[in-house]
Design a protein around this motif. Structure first.
Motif, mmCIF file in Angstrom:
data_model
loop_
_atom_site.group_PDB
_atom_site.id
_atom_site.type_symbol
_atom_site.label_atom_id
_atom_site.label_comp_id
_atom_site.label_asym_id
_atom_site.label_seq_id
_atom_site.Cartn_x
_atom_site.Cartn_y
_atom_site.Cartn_z
ATOM 1 N N HIS A 283 0.813 -1.210 0.000
ATOM 2 C CA HIS A 283 0.000 0.000 0.000
ATOM 3 C C HIS A 283 0.852 1.269 0.000
ATOM 4 N N ALA A 284 2.049 1.178 0.538
ATOM 5 C CA ALA A 284 2.928 2.347 0.603
ATOM 6 C C ALA A 284 3.338 2.839 -0.769
ATOM 7 N N THR A 285 3.320 1.969 -1.758
ATOM 8 C CA THR A 285 3.758 2.343 -3.111
ATOM 9 C C THR A 285 2.653 2.198 -4.151
ATOM 10 N N ALA A 286 1.391 2.020 -3.713
ATOM 11 C CA ALA A 286 0.300 1.794 -4.671
ATOM 12 C C ALA A 286 -0.968 2.455 -4.168
ATOM 13 N N SER A 287 -1.910 2.643 -5.073
ATOM 14 C CA SER A 287 -3.229 3.196 -4.737
ATOM 15 C C SER A 287 -4.248 2.617 -5.699
ATOM 16 N N GLY A 288 -5.522 2.744 -5.354
ATOM 17 C CA GLY A 288 -6.570 2.222 -6.226
ATOM 18 C C GLY A 288 -6.753 0.733 -6.013
ATOM 19 N N HIS A 289 -6.426 -0.070 -7.025
ATOM 20 C CA HIS A 289 -6.639 -1.509 -6.957
ATOM 21 C C HIS A 289 -5.469 -2.211 -6.300
ATOM 22 N N VAL A 290 -5.775 -3.218 -5.508
ATOM 23 C CA VAL A 290 -4.740 -3.932 -4.764
ATOM 24 C C VAL A 290 -3.849 -4.723 -5.705
ATOM 25 N N ILE A 291 -4.472 -5.423 -6.667
ATOM 26 C CA ILE A 291 -3.717 -6.246 -7.612
ATOM 27 C C ILE A 291 -3.559 -5.459 -8.901
ATOM 28 N N CYS A 292 -2.344 -5.054 -9.199
ATOM 29 C CA CYS A 292 -2.069 -4.247 -10.391
ATOM 30 C C CYS A 292 -0.968 -4.909 -11.208
ATOM 31 N N GLY A 293 -1.125 -4.870 -12.531
ATOM 32 C CA GLY A 293 -0.087 -5.384 -13.417
ATOM 33 C C GLY A 293 1.035 -4.376 -13.562
ATOM 34 N N ALA A 294 2.196 -4.884 -13.902
ATOM 35 C CA ALA A 294 3.356 -3.996 -14.035
ATOM 36 C C ALA A 294 3.278 -3.150 -15.285
ATOM 37 N N THR A 295 2.624 -3.635 -16.306
ATOM 38 C CA THR A 295 2.528 -2.903 -17.568
ATOM 39 C C THR A 295 1.072 -2.826 -18.012
ATOM 40 N N LYS A 296 0.802 -1.889 -18.902
ATOM 41 C CA LYS A 296 -0.560 -1.712 -19.413
ATOM 42 C C LYS A 296 -1.016 -2.939 -20.191
ATOM 43 N N ARG A 297 -0.055 -3.633 -20.808
ATOM 44 C CA ARG A 297 -0.389 -4.801 -21.614
ATOM 45 C C ARG A 297 -0.998 -5.918 -20.759
ATOM 46 N N MET A 298 -0.660 -5.928 -19.472
ATOM 47 C CA MET A 298 -1.143 -6.973 -18.575
ATOM 48 C C MET A 298 -2.540 -6.694 -18.060
ATOM 49 N N ARG A 299 -3.097 -5.525 -18.323
ATOM 50 C CA ARG A 299 -4.354 -5.140 -17.709
ATOM 51 C C ARG A 299 -5.484 -5.082 -18.722
ATOM 52 N N SER A 300 -6.694 -5.228 -18.198
ATOM 53 C CA SER A 300 -7.906 -4.996 -18.976
ATOM 54 C C SER A 300 -8.586 -3.799 -18.329
ATOM 55 N N GLY A 301 -8.277 -2.595 -18.848
ATOM 56 C CA GLY A 301 -8.683 -1.381 -18.158
ATOM 57 C C GLY A 301 -7.831 -1.261 -16.911
ATOM 58 N N PRO A 302 -8.451 -0.961 -15.751
ATOM 59 C CA PRO A 302 -7.679 -0.857 -14.509
ATOM 60 C C PRO A 302 -7.420 -2.218 -13.848
ATOM 61 N N TYR A 303 -7.971 -3.300 -14.418
ATOM 62 C CA TYR A 303 -7.877 -4.607 -13.801
ATOM 63 C C TYR A 303 -6.968 -5.532 -14.602
ATOM 64 N N ILE A 304 -6.418 -6.523 -13.920
ATOM 65 C CA ILE A 304 -5.717 -7.606 -14.599
ATOM 66 C C ILE A 304 -6.762 -8.591 -15.104
ATOM 67 N N SER A 305 -6.685 -8.962 -16.363
ATOM 68 C CA SER A 305 -7.675 -9.878 -16.925
ATOM 69 C C SER A 305 -7.455 -11.292 -16.396
ATOM 70 N N PHE A 306 -8.510 -12.091 -16.440
ATOM 71 C CA PHE A 306 -8.414 -13.477 -15.980
ATOM 72 C C PHE A 306 -7.406 -14.260 -16.802
ATOM 73 N N SER A 307 -7.444 -14.076 -18.115
ATOM 74 C CA SER A 307 -6.533 -14.831 -18.982
ATOM 75 C C SER A 307 -5.082 -14.495 -18.670
ATOM 76 N N THR A 308 -4.793 -13.204 -18.458
ATOM 77 C CA THR A 308 -3.426 -12.795 -18.117
ATOM 78 C C THR A 308 -2.984 -13.443 -16.813
ATOM 79 N N PHE A 309 -3.882 -13.446 -15.839
ATOM 80 C CA PHE A 309 -3.525 -14.027 -14.540
ATOM 81 C C PHE A 309 -3.261 -15.522 -14.660
ATOM 82 N N TYR A 310 -4.172 -16.241 -15.315
ATOM 83 C CA TYR A 310 -4.028 -17.700 -15.383
ATOM 84 C C TYR A 310 -2.797 -18.116 -16.188
ATOM 85 N N ILE A 311 -2.508 -17.380 -17.246
ATOM 86 C CA ILE A 311 -1.312 -17.699 -18.035
ATOM 87 C C ILE A 311 -0.065 -17.549 -17.169
#
Length: 399
Positions: A283-311
């Protein structure tokens, strides 16, 4: 599938504006015989007056609403020729107005499996035989679980028509399908598997770390984990509020919805000390969503997509040499099994997992209850001792 069936069904032939004398009526009937019933009535210039009697006003209102179909009105005289598919659409529109996108897609899958019987007349008393034949066919290529879910949907549709007195009897009661065999072998991670993950996270920075800890220490579903925001974490009282999930629509887009899998899934549960300290650092280095991807490519909007996570999760599991049969959801089973095997009461475990009832928890994790077989053995011994005592008191009768 809804649109395809709709275009070929009677709905396209019906004049959607109502004919007739109003929108029906509901009144209380008190006969001299002592029978007191609520009556729902509707008149149609072509079909005459249709009357149904119910024990409560609510039942009468439901029938009248279904008959009029306030949103998509249809003529009462068409009810006699209504097919199962047409009633199924009306049932969904009338009683399932707040469906999640995923549930609506599931219903569409059920209707696709049932297409050959959707043109059967709803009121036909001989429907039981063709429906039974169709389910015999479905059992030849669908899994037992899929067959049971499809049948449960059809059964609820037909039973509702029966309760509304649209059909003379509930012919779904006579359909026979094999009993659903429940897989009681719950897969859990071993101590060595868990240590392998923790050793990896100690030396590698990855977004998989927090989801793994949420699954292991709190038993959260992945849809609940990916939806968490920092507002859900109460650092002062070490509590986590679970009140939303991620869902995927038909286009594959990820959406945040403010509900969980079940009503019981809306819960506030305690956070273990180790996880709480990890969350403070994150929390000291992040805000908003708890689980965040390192790059925009890993996210679906502000969230990490299910497919990205499972892969990513499956790739890590494979690299650690852990069995492919162990999925992320097995962390939830591991969490529950550890609690139960250490003597935590089943109702508390059920509440923490967000199960609808403690019975559901018990049916899945019975074999993790400590000493359950010893208790059974002790009770059997007591019964045996009782019979021995009776043998001494009651002398056998000889003939």
């Amino acid at each position: 599938i809804f649109n395809i069936y709709l275009s070929n069904s009677m709905w396209g032939k019906i004049n959607m504006s109502r004919k007739g004398n109003g929108e029906g009526s509901i009144y209380y009937e008190n006969k001299r015989s002592g029978k007191k019933r609520w009556v729902a009535a509707i008149s149609d210039p072509d079909c005459g007056r249709v009357v149904r009697r119910f024990y409560s006003r609510d039942e009468a209102s439901v029938w009248l609403k279904a008959t009029l179909n306030e949103t998509h009105a249809f003529d009462v005289c068409y009810r006699e020729n209504m097919t199962i598919g047409e009633w199924m659409l009306l049932y969904i529109r009338t009683y399932k107005q707040s469906l999640r996108p995923s549930t609506l897609r599931l219903y569409a899958t059920f209707m696709k499996s049932l297409l050959p019987i959707l043109d059967l007349k709803l009121v036909d008393k001989s429907n039981q035989f063709p429906i039974q034949n169709h389910f015999n066919y479905l059992m030849s290529y669908l899994s037992p679980s899929s067959v049971h879910h499809t049948f449960s949907f059809l059964k609820s549709v037909i039973h509702k028509a029966y309760t509304l007195q649209m059909i003379p009897f509930d012919y779904s009661q006579g359909i026979i399908i094999p009993r659903k065999s429940r897989n009681l072998s719950v897969k859990v991670f071993s101590k060595e598997d868990i240590q392998a993950f923790l050793d990896y996270f100690a030396s590698h920075k990855t977004f998989l770390h927090l989801p793994f800890l949420f699954g292991l220490y709190m038993g959260l579903r992945i849809s609940e984990v990916l939806a968490l925001t920092w507002d859900d974490v109460d650092f002062e009282n070490a509590l986590l509020t679970v009140n939303k999930t991620l869902t995927v629509d038909s286009s594959g887009a990820v959406h945040l919805v403010h509900w969980t899998k079940t009503i019981s899934g809306m819960r506030t549960i305690s956070i273990p000390d180790h996880l709480l300290s990890v969350l403070r650092e994150a929390h000291a280095t992040a805000s908003g969503h708890v689980i965040c991807g390192a790059t925009k490519r890993m996210r679906s909007g502000p969230y990490i997509s299910f497919s990205t996570f499972y892969i990513a999760f499956n790739k890590l599991r494979k690299s650690l040499g852990i069995s492919p049969n162990l999925t992320f959801h097995c962390l939830r089973h591991t969490h529950a099994s550890l609690l139960i095997s250490n003597g935590v009461p089943i109702p508390l475990v059920s509440k923490r997992l967000g199960h609808a009832t403690p019975n559901m928890t018990l049916s899945v994790y019975t074999h993790f209850v400590p000493g359950s077989d010893n208790v059974f053995k002790k009770n059997i011994s007591m019964i045996s001792d009782t019979f021995k005592g009776l043998d001494e008191l009651v002398k056998p009768v000889t003939y």
